[in-house]
Design an enzyme around this catalytic site. Structure first.
Site, PDB file in Angstrom:
ATOM      1  N   ARG A   1       0.815  -1.220   0.000  1.00  0.00           N
ATOM      2  CA  ARG A   1       0.000   0.000   0.000  1.00  0.00           C
ATOM      3  C   ARG A   1       0.851   1.274   0.000  1.00  0.00           C
ATOM      4  NH1 ARG A   1      -3.575  -2.209   4.980  1.00  0.00           N
ATOM      5  NH2 ARG A   1      -1.679  -3.460   5.179  1.00  0.00           N
TER       6      ARG A   1
ATOM      7  N   SER B   1      36.197  35.125   1.338  1.00  0.00           N
ATOM      8  CA  SER B   1      34.913  34.833   0.695  1.00  0.00           C
ATOM      9  C   SER B   1      35.114  34.192  -0.666  1.00  0.00           C
ATOM     10  CB  SER B   1      34.120  36.116   0.495  1.00  0.00           C
ATOM     11  OG  SER B   1      33.743  36.625   1.739  1.00  0.00           O
TER      12      SER B   1
HETATM   13  C1  UD1 Z   1      -2.581  -5.448  11.727  1.00  0.00           C
HETATM   14  C2  UD1 Z   1      -3.611  -6.197  12.570  1.00  0.00           C
HETATM   15  C3  UD1 Z   1      -4.739  -5.216  12.913  1.00  0.00           C
HETATM   16  C4  UD1 Z   1      -4.180  -4.021  13.661  1.00  0.00           C
HETATM   17  C5  UD1 Z   1      -3.066  -3.358  12.859  1.00  0.00           C
HETATM   18  C6  UD1 Z   1      -2.369  -2.318  13.736  1.00  0.00           C
HETATM   19  C7  UD1 Z   1      -3.557  -8.514  11.814  1.00  0.00           C
HETATM   20  C8  UD1 Z   1      -4.246  -9.578  11.050  1.00  0.00           C
HETATM   21  N1  UD1 Z   1      -4.133  -7.320  11.826  1.00  0.00           N
HETATM   22  O1  UD1 Z   1      -3.224  -5.063  10.517  1.00  0.00           O
HETATM   23  O2  UD1 Z   1      -5.705  -5.885  13.741  1.00  0.00           O
HETATM   24  O3  UD1 Z   1      -5.230  -3.101  13.915  1.00  0.00           O
HETATM   25  O4  UD1 Z   1      -2.077  -4.330  12.456  1.00  0.00           O
HETATM   26  O5  UD1 Z   1      -1.451  -1.581  12.991  1.00  0.00           O
HETATM   27  O6  UD1 Z   1      -2.528  -8.774  12.407  1.00  0.00           O
HETATM   28  N2  UD1 Z   1       3.777  -8.901   8.535  1.00  0.00           N
HETATM   29  C9  UD1 Z   1       4.654  -9.953   8.395  1.00  0.00           C
HETATM   30  N3  UD1 Z   1       4.283 -11.026   7.633  1.00  0.00           N
HETATM   31  C10 UD1 Z   1       3.074 -11.101   7.038  1.00  0.00           C
HETATM   32  C11 UD1 Z   1       2.187 -10.014   7.189  1.00  0.00           C
HETATM   33  C12 UD1 Z   1       2.558  -8.933   7.948  1.00  0.00           C
HETATM   34  O7  UD1 Z   1       5.765  -9.929   8.927  1.00  0.00           O
HETATM   35  O8  UD1 Z   1       2.829 -12.129   6.384  1.00  0.00           O
HETATM   36  C13 UD1 Z   1       4.188  -7.733   9.337  1.00  0.00           C
HETATM   37  C14 UD1 Z   1       4.209  -6.455   8.542  1.00  0.00           C
HETATM   38  O9  UD1 Z   1       5.516  -6.211   8.018  1.00  0.00           O
HETATM   39  C15 UD1 Z   1       3.824  -5.401   9.585  1.00  0.00           C
HETATM   40  C16 UD1 Z   1       2.996  -6.166  10.588  1.00  0.00           C
HETATM   41  O10 UD1 Z   1       3.252  -7.546  10.357  1.00  0.00           O
HETATM   42  O11 UD1 Z   1       4.948  -4.864  10.219  1.00  0.00           O
HETATM   43  C17 UD1 Z   1       1.508  -5.906  10.435  1.00  0.00           C
HETATM   44  O12 UD1 Z   1       1.104  -6.282   9.132  1.00  0.00           O
HETATM   45  P1  UD1 Z   1       0.104  -5.382   8.264  1.00  0.00           P
HETATM   46  O13 UD1 Z   1      -0.123  -6.086   6.997  1.00  0.00           O
HETATM   47  O14 UD1 Z   1       0.553  -3.995   8.232  1.00  0.00           O
HETATM   48  O15 UD1 Z   1      -1.202  -5.510   9.163  1.00  0.00           O
HETATM   49  P2  UD1 Z   1      -2.431  -4.499   9.214  1.00  0.00           P
HETATM   50  O16 UD1 Z   1      -3.291  -4.741   8.039  1.00  0.00           O
HETATM   51  O17 UD1 Z   1      -1.972  -3.129   9.461  1.00  0.00           O
HETATM   52 CA    CA Z   2      -0.042  -2.095   9.367  1.00  0.00          CA
END
Ligand code: UD1
Ligand code: CA
Length: 448
Positions: free
Chosen positions: A17, A378
């Site tokens: 995103r 300068s």
């Molecule tokens: C997540 C939470 C959501 C919360 C939000 C807060 C879940 C399912 N949802 O959503 O409830 O409100 O964070 O910011 O957890 N990541 C991995 N591997 C993956 C997917 C993600 O390491 O396969 C890491 C990402 O790099 C990131 C973190 O996990 O640092 C959160 O992932 P992201 O996809 O941003 O979750 P959100 O949709 O923001």
């Molecule tokens: Ca996030």
């Protein structure tokens, strides 16, 4: 004795995103990759082990964290083919098997989390004797976050992601902040049971809550009053917002320590910068990388100090002056329109308006050395490597050629600069004058 604490930081998401050129967790925030912020906060709790889960960019994440937090004893786990936040925790399974005590799980994209908040989460977890604890905040606009669904008794029933939420659930403003405490080894069994039957087809870490409840385990939630601390970033606008918050925090910490920041709103200071109390930072100033500013220094307005700049006691850097890998000795001044790169400047030197150290020959960087009490006129260009010894002077507009040594106390003028000849006899010297360009050493700057 308090239970052992281990930490997993999730940093394997691609961050689609953001549509950026870097993996999301490496997005730079005040001189560090974004993921360094939550990692540092977790390290402040004195955990036993800290495991960072990274994806295909693991080596870059390792390198960036090593540079940002060289002291932190970090371990890394590879999440092949990321399939959600629970899948990410399980990528560290080999490292987690055999551990007992608490496991703190943090999203790697929540750079505003801090140790005080994490301590409060630990206290909540301990008091409640919970199997799973989470952190929640209330947002005016909860779009994109997992919503906290509460049971009739007020306990947390489930976390429902935006994509899976009903209209009614989407109206909930209490959201999951992405920081959890669980108990090892029990949590591994719960994690193994997490499926991917949801709108994203991912294994959601947040399903842990419902599973723990269903198994009769206690789930606790800390509702934190300062929503800002829980902000994550998924797109560029959100990244800019967390940067703005951290910028204010960094500047406020320097002011608390006694640094005079005249206009905090236009002052940009990276995390690694050290500034002694009593230094003065004027508006519209950017201080980047590892920079060290001593007491009594004045920087700005409109200065740009870059990595490797050291300002010793009472040094002054003024408007439209850029420094990089440069030491400015005690009481020395460069007040206007100057570039100082790879320069070593002694005490009480005066660097005139428009001075340039030409440090780069297109292939290599070279050093310029300026001695104590030197007076650079300068518009002088010092082609590196070159040296201006103590007490020496260059005339306005002098071009000091590469490998020159302007000797102690000498005055060099002209293009190319040469030692100023002894006062010419009446008839001689018309030619000489032409070569020397601007007459005499004038046009320096008194630094005011
Ligand atoms: C997540 C939470 C959501 C919360 C939000 C807060 C879940 C399912 N949802 O959503 O409830 O409100 O964070 O910011 O957890 N990541 C991995 N591997 C993956 C997917 C993600 O390491 O396969 C890491 C990402 O790099 C990131 C973190 O996990 O640092 C959160 O992932 P992201 O996809 O941003 O979750 P959100 O949709 O923001
Ligand atoms: Ca996030």
């Amino acid at each position: 004795m308090p239970a052992t604490l281990n930490v997993v930081v999730l940093a394997a998401g691609e961050g689609k995103r953001l549509k950026g050129r870097l993996p999301k967790v490496l997005s730079p925030i005040w001189g560090r990759p974004a993921v360094a912020w939550p990692v540092e906060a977790a390290c402040e709790l004195g955990p036993e082990r800290v495991i960072v889960v990274a994806g295909q960019h693991l080596e870059r994440v390792r390198e960036a964290l090593g540079a940002a937090l060289p002291e932190a004893p970090l371990e890394f786990a590879l999440q092949q083919d990321p399939r959600g936040t629970a899948h990410a925790v399980l990528a560290a399974r080999d490292q987690l098997v055999g551990l007992t005590g608490r496991l703190l799980i943090l999203n790697g994209d929540g750079p505003l989390i801090h140790a005080e908040l994490l301590d409060a989460l630990l206290a909540t977890h301990t008091q409640a004797g919970a199997a799973v604890s989470l952190l929640s905040v209330s947002l005016d606009d909860p779009t994109g976050y997992g919503r906290i669904v509460r049971a009739a008794d007020g306990g947390v029933d489930a976390i429902v992601e935006q994509k899976d939420a009903s209209d009614e659930q989407r109206a909930i403003r209490e959201v999951n902040a992405g920081a959890y405490l669980v108990e090892l080894p029990a949590a591994l069994e719960l994690l193994d049971r997490i499926g991917s039957d949801n709108a994203s087809g991912e294994q959601y870490l947040t399903d842990l809550v419902g599973l723990a409840r269903a198994a009769g385990h206690g789930v606790a939630a800390l509702h934190w009053p300062c929503a800002e601390d829980a902000l994550g970033f998924n797109d560029q606008a959100e990244l800019a917002r967390v940067r703005a918050v951290l910028r204010r925090r960094i500047v406020a910490a320097h002011m608390d320590a006694g640094v005079e920041v005249v206009e905090p709103e236009t002052t940009y200071i990276d995390a690694q910068v050290t500034i002694a109390p009593g230094a003065r930072i004027l508006p519209c100033t950017m201080i980047e990388g590892r920079v060290d500013i001593a007491a009594g220094c004045e920087v700005g307005p409109f200065s740009h100090l870059r990595d490797g700049t050291v300002l010793e006691r009472g040094a002054e850097i003024g408007n439209f002056v850029e420094t990089k890998k440069t030491r400015v000795g005690p009481g020395s001044k460069a007040k206007h329109l100057t570039y100082l790169g790879d320069a070593q400047i002694g005490a009480k030197a005066n660097i005139g308006c428009g001075t340039i150290t030409a440090n780069y020959d297109g292939r290599h960087k070279h050093t310029t050395t300026i001695g104590d009490g030197a007076f650079i006129g300068s518009g002088t260009v010092l082609v590196a490597p070159s040296t201006v010894e103590a007490g020496a002077t260059t005339g306005a507009g002098a071009i000091v050629k590469r490998s020159s040594v302007v000797g102690r106390g000498e005055t060099w003028v002209g293009v190319p600069a040469r030692p100023l000849a002894p006062a010419p006899r009446a008839a001689a010297g018309a030619d000489e004058q032409e070569h020397e360009g601007p007459s005499g050493p004038g046009g320096g700057d008194d630094g005011d």
